[in-house]
Design an enzyme around this catalytic site. Structure first.
Site, PDB file in Angstrom:
ATOM      1  N   SER A   1       0.844  -1.212   0.000  1.00  0.00           N
ATOM      2  CA  SER A   1       0.000   0.000   0.000  1.00  0.00           C
ATOM      3  C   SER A   1       0.872   1.253   0.000  1.00  0.00           C
ATOM      4  CB  SER A   1      -0.949  -0.077   1.185  1.00  0.00           C
ATOM      5  OG  SER A   1      -2.063   0.738   0.995  1.00  0.00           O
TER       6      SER A   1
ATOM      7  N   ASP B   1     -10.050  -4.529  -4.690  1.00  0.00           N
ATOM      8  CA  ASP B   1      -9.403  -3.584  -3.763  1.00  0.00           C
ATOM      9  C   ASP B   1     -10.100  -2.221  -3.855  1.00  0.00           C
ATOM     10  OD1 ASP B   1      -5.942  -3.039  -2.908  1.00  0.00           O
ATOM     11  OD2 ASP B   1      -7.693  -1.811  -2.399  1.00  0.00           O
TER      12      ASP B   1
ATOM     13  N   HIS C   1      -7.966  -5.444  -0.093  1.00  0.00           N
ATOM     14  CA  HIS C   1      -6.681  -4.716  -0.101  1.00  0.00           C
ATOM     15  C   HIS C   1      -5.495  -5.470   0.487  1.00  0.00           C
ATOM     16  CE1 HIS C   1      -4.096  -1.263  -0.306  1.00  0.00           C
ATOM     17  NE2 HIS C   1      -4.049  -1.075   1.008  1.00  0.00           N
TER      18      HIS C   1
HETATM   19  O1  LIG Z   1      -2.757  -3.695   6.731  1.00  0.00           O
HETATM   20  C1  LIG Z   1      -3.180  -2.578   6.405  1.00  0.00           C
HETATM   21  C2  LIG Z   1      -3.925  -1.668   7.278  1.00  0.00           C
HETATM   22  C3  LIG Z   1      -4.018  -0.349   6.518  1.00  0.00           C
HETATM   23  C4  LIG Z   1      -3.647  -0.723   5.097  1.00  0.00           C
HETATM   24  C5  LIG Z   1      -2.690   0.242   4.430  1.00  0.00           C
HETATM   25  C6  LIG Z   1      -3.386   1.556   4.144  1.00  0.00           C
HETATM   26  C7  LIG Z   1      -2.599   2.396   3.151  1.00  0.00           C
HETATM   27  O2  LIG Z   1      -1.382   2.429   3.202  1.00  0.00           O
HETATM   28  N1  LIG Z   1      -3.296   3.085   2.172  1.00  0.00           N
HETATM   29  C8  LIG Z   1      -4.763   2.957   2.042  1.00  0.00           C
HETATM   30  C9  LIG Z   1      -5.410   4.309   2.057  1.00  0.00           C
HETATM   31  C10 LIG Z   1      -4.807   5.218   1.019  1.00  0.00           C
HETATM   32  C11 LIG Z   1      -5.470   6.566   1.126  1.00  0.00           C
HETATM   33  O3  LIG Z   1      -4.992   7.328   0.060  1.00  0.00           O
HETATM   34  C12 LIG Z   1      -5.441   8.630  -0.038  1.00  0.00           C
HETATM   35  C13 LIG Z   1      -6.334   9.199   0.853  1.00  0.00           C
HETATM   36  C14 LIG Z   1      -6.758  10.517   0.669  1.00  0.00           C
HETATM   37  C15 LIG Z   1      -6.246  11.239  -0.420  1.00  0.00           C
HETATM   38  F1  LIG Z   1      -6.619  12.519  -0.617  1.00  0.00           F
HETATM   39  C16 LIG Z   1      -5.339  10.689  -1.303  1.00  0.00           C
HETATM   40  C17 LIG Z   1      -4.955   9.379  -1.106  1.00  0.00           C
HETATM   41 CL1  LIG Z   1      -3.821   8.619  -2.193  1.00  0.00          CL
HETATM   42  C18 LIG Z   1      -3.308   5.339   1.210  1.00  0.00           C
HETATM   43  C19 LIG Z   1      -2.641   3.977   1.228  1.00  0.00           C
HETATM   44  N2  LIG Z   1      -3.051  -2.025   5.200  1.00  0.00           N
END
Ligand SMILES: O=C1CC[C@@H](CCC(=O)N2CCC(COc3ccc(F)cc3Cl)CC2)N1
Length: 308
Positions: free
Chosen positions: A136, A253, A283
């Protein structure tokens, strides 16, 4: 293990009293825990999975937003059992490391800290191949870390990496408003990650909710803007990627758009590239339904061993 980052001008002095009693956000003494000190003087909690035999490679795991390195225990142990030294740390503002929760002054801090940790491990284990695993947001960190040292890594494995924005949640208007808002109210929340988007496994959703080392608060505007900038940086460098990579993404996802992985697979000129899509999976592939997670573990294990 305490490695003093190269503090400009302040380096080298004896740790003063408060360093000796520095505690994690949960109240544990850093001096009793494996840790590194980044170049801003922040203490980062580290994890090491050291094989019983002489290691034949190094693997660094980079966790995602709002979680921590402890969630990679099973995966790390599987790789350690291949006589590979696995290491990780909790990024600034996450888990048992210092820093306000899910706040970052500049996304580059994450990459800088990873490079510091990698350089330390390369010193201790010279000559070994190094692989990166990123999930992620940690996938975005892995991509940008490898991009800074294009010839240093034997391969990069990306589990549902953050590469592009979810179209519905980030229309140009919303992106513009987030950037504008960042100047007036950087700390207001845009909403938090929906735990039900984490995995189809009820048990894993419960584990995620009940883990005190996870952050369940809202994504702050300032953090979101850092993520937006990161996505823009990755878009720019995709055509220059030549290192070997493995992309794993869940078809269903809802947190990181699978189209980002398709886009990287189609755009990066790497000869050694693999993309595996997991039908109907959510995800967190390494914490999905048992069938998916076991396939993902095997895929990663085989991919590394083949490239040692
Ligand atoms: O085990 C696990 C527990 C958690 C998960 C990892 C979560 C993680 O890292 N994410 C998911 C959410 C994502 C939100 O992205 C944004 C939000 C607002 C915005 F304005 C622009 C973006 Cl790009 C970023 C990446 N895995």
């Amino acid at each position: 293990v305490s490695i003093q980052g190269q503090l400009g001008g302040l380096g080298g002095e004896m740790p003063s009293e408060e360093c000796a009693d520095r505690v994690t956000p949960q109240g544990s003494l850093y001096r009793e825990l494996p840790h590194i000190i980044n170049t801003d003087g922040q203490y980062l909690f580290c994890r090491y999975w050291s094989p019983k035999t002489k290691p034949r490679a190094l693997v660094m795991i980079m966790h995602g937003a709002g979680e921590h390195s402890g969630r990679y225990n099973e995966l790390a142990e599987l790789i350690m059992n291949e006589s590979i030294f696995v290491f990780a740390h909790d990024h600034v503002g996450h888990g048992q490391s210092e820093g306000n929760r899910m706040v970052i002054s500049n996304f580059q801090v994450y990459i800088r800290d990873c490079l510091q940790h990698i350089d330390h491990m390369k010193e201790k284990y010279p000559g070994l191949n190094i692989f990166l695993i990123g999930h992620s947001m940690g996938g975005a960190i892995a991509i940008l870390t490898a991009n800074e040292r294009p010839n240093d890594f034997a391969g990069v494995m990306l589990i549902a990496p953050l590469i592009t924005l979810q179209p519905e949640t980030s229309t140009p208007t919303k992106v513009f408003l987030a950037r504008l808002l960042n100047y007036v109210l950087p700390n207001i929340g845009l909403g938090s990650i929906d735990p039900n988007f984490i995995s189809r496994s009820e048990e894993e959703v419960k584990n995620y909710i009940n883990d005190p080392l996870n952050y369940h608060g809202s994504v702050k505007v300032s953090f979101a803007v850092q993520l937006l900038n990161t996505v823009a940086r990755i878009e720019e460098i995709l055509p220059k990627i030549t290192w070997p990579f493995l992309l794993l993404h869940g078809e269903a996802d809802k947190l990181c758009d699978i189209n980002g992985s398709y886009h990287m697979y189609d755009t990066a000129p790497s000869k050694d590239r693999t993309l595996k899509v997991y039908t109907s999976a959510y995800h967190v592939l390494h914490k999905e339904l048992p069938q998916v997670t076991s396939e993902v573990f095997t895929e990663i294990q085989k991919w590394i061993v083949k490239r040692l």
